[in-house]
Design a protein around this motif. Structure first.
Motif, PDB file in Angstrom:
ATOM      1  N   GLY A  29      -1.867   9.587  -1.010  1.00 16.65           N
ATOM      2  CA  GLY A  29      -2.358   9.160   0.300  1.00 16.65           C
ATOM      3  C   GLY A  29      -3.814   8.713   0.255  1.00 16.65           C
ATOM      4  O   GLY A  29      -4.189   7.664   0.775  1.00 16.65           O
TER       5      GLY A  29
ATOM      6  N   SER B 170       0.423  16.667  -3.350  1.00 20.56           N
ATOM      7  CA  SER B 170       1.715  16.211  -2.851  1.00 20.56           C
ATOM      8  C   SER B 170       2.786  16.362  -3.921  1.00 20.56           C
ATOM      9  O   SER B 170       3.929  16.703  -3.636  1.00 20.56           O
ATOM     10  CB  SER B 170       1.638  14.755  -2.425  1.00 20.56           C
ATOM     11  OG  SER B 170       0.635  14.597  -1.458  1.00 20.56           O
TER      12      SER B 170
ATOM     13  N   GLN C  70       3.573  12.772   3.634  1.00 27.87           N
ATOM     14  CA  GLN C  70       2.205  12.386   3.954  1.00 27.87           C
ATOM     15  C   GLN C  70       2.176  11.135   4.833  1.00 27.87           C
ATOM     16  O   GLN C  70       1.292  10.978   5.662  1.00 27.87           O
ATOM     17  CB  GLN C  70       1.422  12.143   2.668  1.00 27.87           C
ATOM     18  CG  GLN C  70      -0.070  12.256   2.866  1.00 27.87           C
ATOM     19  CD  GLN C  70      -0.793  12.357   1.552  1.00 27.87           C
ATOM     20  OE1 GLN C  70      -0.187  12.334   0.488  1.00 27.87           O
ATOM     21  NE2 GLN C  70      -2.101  12.491   1.623  1.00 27.87           N
TER      22      GLN C  70
ATOM     23  N   ASP D  61       2.792  18.283   4.420  1.00 34.30           N
ATOM     24  CA  ASP D  61       1.804  17.522   3.658  1.00 34.30           C
ATOM     25  C   ASP D  61       0.803  16.920   4.634  1.00 34.30           C
ATOM     26  O   ASP D  61       1.088  15.944   5.306  1.00 34.30           O
ATOM     27  CB  ASP D  61       2.501  16.430   2.834  1.00 34.30           C
ATOM     28  CG  ASP D  61       1.648  15.975   1.661  1.00 34.30           C
ATOM     29  OD1 ASP D  61       0.444  16.296   1.658  1.00 34.30           O
ATOM     30  OD2 ASP D  61       2.189  15.318   0.754  1.00 34.30           O
TER      31      ASP D  61
HETATM   32 MG   LIG Z   1      -1.023  13.705  -1.072  1.00 36.67          MG
END
Ligand SMILES: [Mg+2]
Ligand SMILES: Nc1ncnc2c1ncn2[C@@H]1O[C@H](COP(=O)(O)OP(=O)(O)OP(=O)(O)O)[C@@H](O)[C@H]1O
Ligand SMILES: Nc1ncnc2c1ncn2[C@@H]1O[C@H](COP(=O)(O)OP(=O)(O)OP(=O)(O)O)[C@@H](O)[C@H]1O
Ligand SMILES: [Mg+2]
Lengths: 572, 559
Positions: free
Chosen positions: A469, B357, B398, B479
């Motif tokens: 992310g 993650s 996420q 997440d």
């Molecule tokens: Mg992540």
């Protein structure tokens, strides 16, 4: 006609190929008819043991006709298909050109899988318009008329029957079929669109589907959709096969009628017996290609609905205003919002209302506020992406609508809340921001955002799924370091970063934006002290704006309350 | 089908026979007109039979194609479904969609054209040839010598068809891939001023597809041209031979001559039709081989067993020296050991890209652990019953995906069981999104996602959270649940998650550290390694990196 206008227009650009197809088609048809006529005549002559040279002439002409016919057939196919697929190629590009300006608005009306089905499947199905609907009747009619003229010299009666047959096959049958043609075509194309969009939805949401163990359910749903689509298609194909069978039967039938009629003339002594076989052969051959007329109405209907589905995508969109005014490239940008209302289509209330604010060159501005308060929408307005309903946005004193958006974007460095990456290497993705960026400069940008563990050749999967992310956000920022811009617009650029990395990267950004305007949307209220201006939004309205000290000085201020809540939470 | 083909052949022979009879009678025998009428009626009957049989053959081809396409698509779906999560990310969605739609459509030709035509042609060619041979053996001989050239040529020319058609379809897939990717990223394209570049790319792919299509077609046309020549040549030869026998040797009747002359084109026309059907058959095989290539792709999904979990309690999770690496890329999750007891609140923290993650995916059983052990309630994970495990857990990714559908459908995705609106409302409330939903013009029935209403970042996130809470899981994997949420919303969410404390184990990845300070256990990850473990206080005392992270978060500049 309106539905099909798109195709017609594009078709006219390929005039040469159309003319060639019709010419060769005619040649192939007429030589085939002559060929069989000659061979019918030959056999009848042979029965009377004629001098050998007549026979040789006949045989030679049969050969010649045969070769001409075969070559013309090749030419017809070649030119008609070349023309068609060039037309399709141009249509695809035209569709892209039409939908490109609609950008993000498009995906709120249509699903991407559906659009894909349109530009691929529907455009492909348009090939039948030229190949099966447009030119074959022209060729057929020409061959028919020529043949009928020829037959007239032999027997007017037979020519009359032939004309009647022609009218039935070329006009009556297609008309009847067209009338009983259920409007299945549109619903079938639509079904295909649904199937395609369900499938892309399935691919895009695969993670979620697996996680919630819903993949099987979705699979079943897709399977059912697909079954229905195939069932529709098969039943349509059966329909077509029946129609084809009817026309085939009819054309044989006409040939027999002609045989009987000519036979009658022979029996009566009004026609030479040697011509009987020839007439029959002519009839059989000239009607040989007519089954294609059975499928014509269905193809016409299908092309119409495909074309309609294409046009529909951009039809009701207002034509993008021709904003011609170019911004002067080196002038710093000054934005002025005057009582701006932004309302999304089909919404009851505006997402942003009464927005008045100024963005002065070189300032550091933060936009804060709860989720859904209209921060991103406000930024979209700066990018000309938002549906502004009333009020004015002025850029350097000019209305934003009169400015060519390209010249505006050229001066902006934007990181959206969700950034898109293209399937390709890191290098390709970086160079998207600046075509001329060298590898050196790209590596430098990667270093600034701490992505040195990637080499430029590393692959980025679709939508950046193989990046973490935070890596996605950092790659999006790396792109910006490659461009010169006078204003940076950052929508939560660091929301997925840990605080240490966030700080370091914000420092890097600060370094290159000393003299630039920076507008940042953020949730965290720490580090706002140095901002030139903080704009506080709530429920679509700008509730407060000012410097940090100004806002904190307000009794019962909204910002102050938020800040206090945050400090409570952050206290350890 | 075979029978229909024989019947059709007989009808063709009968039809020609009757035509010749009629012409013979009128032309040579000077028969009276009415005497031919019975033959004409039988002739029409024959025609009818011929068309009916032809239709029957065609109809069964259509049916076969339908069945084949459905079963191939089903196989593809099963293949995609069985993929491990990271394998599923490979390739472009547009390409896959093109494979699923266009490529499979292309397989149609093999079943709807090639197979029926093969059977039809085989029957007709054989029977018509026998009749010709009986009528006039020399013509039969000419056909016997020339006809085999047709399949030979057909195959020589058609060799490349399969590859060319494969090429054509992959060009189409490439176009689809680029187009869909561009469509998704249009705003990015424009903001970076790449409209022209991207348009060129689309145009290029579109042109390559046209060229590939023409490549396939040229083969097809050359194919028909050569078949046309061969049949023309042998029909010409037959005509010449018949004429010579009739005129010079005078040992062939008009009847036989004309009969053969009518039948020979029928025979060759069947062969020509077979030629073009063969072409589409080969093209279909190209398509089929593309599908096969995809089905062959190996994937190692996480394997599961059949042992059900015993207790009704939340299961205990133990990782022992488990490691993982992605197929591509340099990242490695070093052997990690952790124990998560029932109803514990666990946090995983670390810098971006540290592997949080990844570790979470491993713990939830979405990624396969390489070495070491992964025990669920003491049972090795690969022995545990899959359904039993997934029934107990829930996972928030996420970047959650919002499906194109109503708000209700999007939340309902979270549970396999039926849920009432009341329950949906409850979880939406917990996620802090109910007020927003009830404000919508159509409430739960509002269509969101692609083709629907747009959402703000935080709204999307909260819908996804509601989804994860719906099935009342025993273990919750989160997440970064609070990305994109403001302080207030985060506060609401935090409170409702706190109320779940005694009902579920919670494993949370977080970088906003204040959200996890009350966790029973915090794992600090650094570059794929577990670099610290303990409560907030323990870590704050002993771990330098942790101290640093806390300090910067509180707004103090980094030292
Ligand atoms: Mg992540
Ligand atoms: N495409 C759209 N169509 C209709 N409504 C929309 C659309 N996009 C956003 N909205 C609505 O407009 C409002 C403002 O959205 P916006 O994205 O600007 O919020 P935001 O302040 O950026 O929130 P967040 O912090 O969650 O990103 C929200 O109520 C949202 O639901
Ligand atoms: N599907 C994948 N294929 C290859 N590499 C991957 C894949 N997914 C993640 N990675 C890599 O693994 C590393 C760890 O990623 P992970 O998503 O676990 O990080 P994270 O700790 O969650 O980071 P963040 O806080 O930024 O989300 C990253 O370097 C990332 O590039
Ligand atoms: Mg936003």
């Amino acid at each position: 006609m309106k539905d099909i206008s798109l195709v017609l227009k594009m078709m006219l650009k390929e005039k040469k190929d159309i003319l060639f197809s019709v010419f060769f088609g005619f040649l192939a048809g007429i030589t085939a008819v002559s060929l069989f006529a000659a061979s019918g005549y030959l056999i009848s002559q042979a029965a009377f043991a004629p001098p050998i040279y007549t026979l040789m002439i006949l045989v030679a002409s049969v050969k010649l006709l045969g070769i001409t016919s075969a070559i013309s057939r090749y030419g017809e196919r070649y030119f008609s298909h070349r023309g068609t697929f060039t037309i399709l190629k141009n249509i695809r590009l035209k569709v892209y050109d039409q939908i490109e300006p609609l950008a993000s608005r498009l995906l709120q009306k249509y699903r991407s899988g559906d659009i894909l089905a349109r530009i691929v499947g529907d455009v492909e199905s348009l090939q039948h318009f030229f190949l099966r609907v447009f030119y074959p009747p022209i060729v057929l009619a020409a061959v028919f008329i020529a043949t009928i003229f020829f037959t007239m010299y032999i027997s007017a009666g037979v020519a009359l029957t032939m004309s009647a047959g022609m009218i039935v096959v070329l006009i009556v049958f297609p008309a009847i079929f067209y009338m009983i043609q259920k409007k299945a075509a549109l619903s079938m194309r639509e079904k295909r669109g649904v199937l395609s969009s369900e499938f892309t939805d399935y691919l895009y949401g695969f993670r979620e589907l697996t996680i919630f163990q819903q993949a099987e359910r979705k699979e079943q749903q897709l399977f059912d959709e697909m079954n229905q689509y195939e069932e529709m298609k098969a039943s349509e194909n059966r329909q077509l096969a029946i129609r084809e069978a009817i026309v085939i039967f009819f054309s044989f039938f006409i040939a027999i009628i002609i045989l009987v009629q000519a036979g009658f003339y022979v029996a009566e002594g009004n026609l030479a017996g040697t011509l009987l076989a020839m007439l029959f052969m002519i009839a059989i051959t000239v009607f040989e290609d007519t089954p294609s007329m059975a499928v014509l109405p269905a193809h016409l209907e299908e092309s119409k609905s495909s074309s309609k589905r294409l046009i529909e995508v951009w039809e009701n969109e207002e034509p993008s205003k021709v904003a011609v005014q170019e911004l002067e490239p080196d002038l710093p940008l000054h934005f002025d919002f005057k009582d701006v209302f932004i309302q999304y289509p089909n919404e009851k209330k505006p997402a942003v209302q009464h927005a008045s604010l100024q963005i002065k060159p070189g300032k550091n501005i933060a936009i804060v506020g709860p989720s859904g308060s209209g921060k991103s929408t406000l930024m979209q307005a700066l990018l000309t992406f938002a549906p502004v309903k009333s009020g004015h946005i002025l850029v350097n004193g000019e209305d934003i609508n009169t400015i060519a958006p390209d010249s505006l974007w050229e001066q902006m460095n934007v990181s959206l809340q969700h950034n898109h990456f293209f399937y390709g290497s890191i290098y390709e993705n970086l160079r998207f921001a600046n075509r001329n960026a060298s590898a050196e400069i790209c590596r430098d940008a990667l270093e600034k955002v701490q992505l040195t563990h990637f080499s430029l050749e590393d692959q980025v999967l679709e939508k950046g799924t193989n990046l973490s992310g935070g890596e996605k956000q950092r790659l999006a920022l790396a792109r910006l370091f490659l461009r010169e811009a006078s204003i940076w617009l950052l929508d939560e650029p660091t929301s997925s970063l840990d605080s240490i990395t966030e700080q370091q990267i914000m420092n890097e950004i600060e370094k290159v934006t000393k003299y630039q305007t920076v507008v940042t949307i953020r949730h965290r209220l720490t580090g706002l002290e140095s901002m030139d201006r903080i704009i506080v939004m709530n429920q679509g309205e700008i509730v407060e704006q000012g410097t940090y000290t100004e806002l904190m000085g307000k009794e019962n201020g909204y910002f102050k309350a938020m800040k206090e809540l945050e400090s409570q939470q952050l206290a350890f | 089908m075979g029978a229909a083909s024989i019947c059709m052949a007989l009808a063709i022979v009968g039809q020609s026979y009757l035509v010749v009879t009629v012409i013979q009678k009128l032309f040579l025998n000077n028969a009276a007109f009415p005497s031919i009428l019975p033959a004409v009626f039988i002739l029409i009957g024959m025609l009818l039979l011929r068309t009916i049989f032809q239709y029957m053959i065609k109809g069964s081809g259509i049916k076969m194609a339908q069945i084949a396409k459905v079963s191939i698509r089903k196989k593809l779906l099963q293949h995609f479904n069985g993929q491990q999560m990271t394998d599923a990310d490979k390739g472009q969605s547009g390409q896959k969609t093109s494979l699923f739609m266009d490529t499979v459509d292309e397989i149609d030709g093999y079943f709807s054209q090639y197979l029926p035509q093969l059977i039809q042609s085989a029957g007709i060619v054989l029977i018509v040839w026998i009749v010709i041979f009986i009528q006039n053996w020399t013509s039969g001989l000419i056909i016997l010598i020339s006809a085999p050239f047709i399949p030979i040529f057909m195959m020589i020319i058609g060799v490349k068809t399969k590859d060319k058609s494969k090429e054509q379809l992959s060009q189409l897939a490439a176009f689809s891939g680029t187009f869909l990717d561009t469509l998704q990223g249009l705003p990015t394209v424009k903001l970076f001023g790449q409209s022209d570049g991207q348009r060129n790319k689309i145009n290029q792919d579109s042109t390559s597809f046209r060229d590939a299509t023409m490549g396939v077609l040229k083969v097809a046309f050359t194919n028909s041209l050569s078949l046309e020549f061969i049949s023309m040549l042998s029909i010409g030869l037959i005509a010449l031979e018949i004429a010579i026998r009739m005129i010079i040797f005078q040992n062939l009747s008009f009847f036989s001559g004309f009969f053969v002359l009518l039948l020979a084109p029928e025979l060759f026309s069947q062969l020509k039709q077979l030629g073009s059907a063969f072409h589409s058959g080969r093209a279909s095989m190209g398509a089929a081989s593309r599908v096969e290539d995809v089905l062959k792709e190996e994937t190692k999904p996480v394997s599961w067993g059949t042992v059900p979990l015993k207790s009704d309690k939340a299961p205990e999770i133990i990782l022992e020296q488990a490691s993982f690496h992605y197929e591509q890329g340099r990242f490695r999750l070093e052997p990690a050991s952790m124990t998560i007891s029932p109803y514990e609140q666990v946090a995983i923290i670390g810098k971006t890209g540290a592997g949080k993650s990844t570790l979470l995916g491993l713990l939830a059983g979405f990624l396969p652990a390489e070495d070491g052990k992964f025990l669920i309630d003491g049972i090795p994970q690969e022995k545990v019953q899959k359904a039993d495990w997934f029934q107990r857990i829930s996972y928030l990714t996420q970047q959650p995906y919002v499906f194109s559908g109503t708000v209700r459908e999007n939340i309902l995705l979270g549970s396999l069981e039926k849920q009432s609106d009341q329950e949906i409302r409850e979880v939406a409330d917990r996620a802090g999104i109910w007020d927003w939903i009830s404000d919508l013009p159509f409430g739960l029935d509002t269509i969101i996602g692609e083709g629907g209403r747009g959402l703000s970042g935080g709204e999307k996130q909260r819908i996804a959270i509601a989804r994860t809470l719906l099935k009342k899981p025993q273990i919750l994997f989160f997440d970064e649940p609070t990305t994109g949420l403001d302080i207030q919303t985060e506060h609401i969410l935090q409170r409702s998650l706190d109320s779940l404390k005694n009902q579920a184990t919670m494993v949370t990845v977080a970088h906003r550290l204040h959200t996890v300070r009350n966790a029973d256990k915090i794992f600090l990850l650094d570059q794929g390694k577990i670099a610290g473990e303990g409560t907030h206080n323990e870590l704050y005392k002993n771990n330098k990196m942790y101290q640093q992270m806390i300090n910067t978060q509180q707004g103090g500049r980094e030292a």
